[in-house]
Design a protein around this motif. Structure first.
Motif, PDB file in Angstrom:
ATOM      1  N   TRP A  66       0.591   5.929   0.714  1.00  0.00           N
ATOM      2  CA  TRP A  66       0.257   6.669   1.129  1.00  0.00           C
ATOM      3  C   TRP A  66      -0.001   7.530   0.377  1.00  0.00           C
ATOM      4  CZ3 TRP A  66      -2.499   7.686   4.844  1.00  0.00           C
ATOM      5  CH2 TRP A  66      -3.032   8.361   5.719  1.00  0.00           C
ATOM      6  N   THR A  67      -1.459   7.784  -0.533  1.00  0.00           N
ATOM      7  CA  THR A  67      -1.134   9.160  -0.633  1.00  0.00           C
ATOM      8  C   THR A  67      -1.671  10.093  -0.337  1.00  0.00           C
ATOM      9  OG1 THR A  67      -3.352   9.286  -0.575  1.00  0.00           O
ATOM     10  CG2 THR A  67      -2.580   7.676  -2.866  1.00  0.00           C
TER      11      THR A  67
ATOM     12  N   LEU B   5       1.214  -1.310   0.130  1.00  0.00           N
ATOM     13  CA  LEU B   5       0.003  -0.199  -0.175  1.00  0.00           C
ATOM     14  C   LEU B   5       0.935   0.910  -0.145  1.00  0.00           C
ATOM     15  CD1 LEU B   5      -2.480  -0.647   3.259  1.00  0.00           C
ATOM     16  CD2 LEU B   5      -2.769  -1.539  -0.004  1.00  0.00           C
TER      17      LEU B   5
ATOM     18  N   ARG C  74      -4.830   9.219   2.479  1.00  0.00           N
ATOM     19  CA  ARG C  74      -5.300   7.562   2.524  1.00  0.00           C
ATOM     20  C   ARG C  74      -4.124   6.119   1.671  1.00  0.00           C
ATOM     21  NH1 ARG C  74      -7.654   6.065  -2.408  1.00  0.00           N
ATOM     22  NH2 ARG C  74      -7.649   7.700  -3.891  1.00  0.00           N
ATOM     23  N   TRP C  75      -4.852   5.589   2.314  1.00  0.00           N
ATOM     24  CA  TRP C  75      -3.724   4.270   2.068  1.00  0.00           C
ATOM     25  C   TRP C  75      -4.473   3.759   0.637  1.00  0.00           C
ATOM     26  CZ3 TRP C  75       1.324   3.451   3.541  1.00  0.00           C
ATOM     27  CH2 TRP C  75       1.647   3.937   4.463  1.00  0.00           C
ATOM     28  N   SER C  76      -3.537   3.515  -0.193  1.00  0.00           N
ATOM     29  CA  SER C  76      -4.023   2.916  -1.293  1.00  0.00           C
ATOM     30  C   SER C  76      -2.854   1.521  -2.004  1.00  0.00           C
ATOM     31  CB  SER C  76      -4.838   3.826  -3.023  1.00  0.00           C
ATOM     32  OG  SER C  76      -5.107   4.962  -2.391  1.00  0.00           O
TER      33      SER C  76
ATOM     34  N   ALA D 111      -3.090   0.636  -8.132  1.00  0.00           N
ATOM     35  CA  ALA D 111      -4.215   1.331  -8.660  1.00  0.00           C
ATOM     36  C   ALA D 111      -3.789   3.060  -8.517  1.00  0.00           C
ATOM     37  CB  ALA D 111      -4.848   0.998  -7.209  1.00  0.00           C
ATOM     38  N   VAL D 112      -2.164   3.309  -7.808  1.00  0.00           N
ATOM     39  CA  VAL D 112      -1.471   4.540  -8.176  1.00  0.00           C
ATOM     40  C   VAL D 112      -1.126   5.200  -9.389  1.00  0.00           C
ATOM     41  CG1 VAL D 112      -1.583   6.117  -6.660  1.00  0.00           C
ATOM     42  CG2 VAL D 112      -1.817   4.812  -5.746  1.00  0.00           C
TER      43      VAL D 112
END
Length: 144
Positions: free
Chosen positions: A109-110, A107, A113-115, A119-120
């Motif tokens: 950190w954006t 994951l 939030r954690w993504s 997906a980022v």
């Protein structure tokens, strides 16, 4: 130079500046100061120059080593398992990401939030300077 000495020097420097501010000559050459005040100002100036030189000598090898780093690990406090990872985009980049350190379910950190890492976008993943990333990672770890 230790922290206590540095603070004392800073306090002494502030005191010297206050003495100087009360004079019309910022170099204090024509100022109405006692010999003791002049001597104190000179001592503080010398101590600060010595401290700055020592800091520069000590910190340059550390800065050089940090330029080679590609990853920092921020442990979770209290003996909790896990850590956050602050990872550089590439060895030639100055952009950093904060991840949960997991190999199985990574994951990122954006900033809010954690993504899931996949997906980022890369720009969203590596959004931080090193200082920003380390500060944000510290803020994300719970206090002991």
């Amino acid at each position: 130079m230790g922290n206590v000495t540095a603070v004392q020097s800073l306090d002494q420097y502030i005191e010297a500046l206050q003495i100087l501010s009360e004079t019309s000559d910022p170099t204090y050459e024509g100022a109405d100061l006692t010999d003791e005040q002049r001597q104190r100002i000179d001592q503080v100036r010398k101590a600060l120059l010595d401290a700055a030189f020592a800091e520069q000598k000590t910190s340059e090898p550390i800065r050089s080593a940090l330029r080679l780093a590609v990853e920092f690990r921020v442990p979770m406090p209290g003996g909790n398992h896990g850590e956050l990872t602050v990872r550089r985009e590439s060895s030639s980049s100055d952009r950093w990401a904060i991840t949960n350190g997991s190999q199985a379910k990574p994951l990122v950190w954006t900033g809010s939030r954690w993504s899931a890492l996949r997906a980022v976008s890369p720009d969203e993943v590596h959004r931080y300077s090193l200082d920003e990333a380390l500060e944000a990672a510290r803020a994300l770890t719970p206090a002991e």
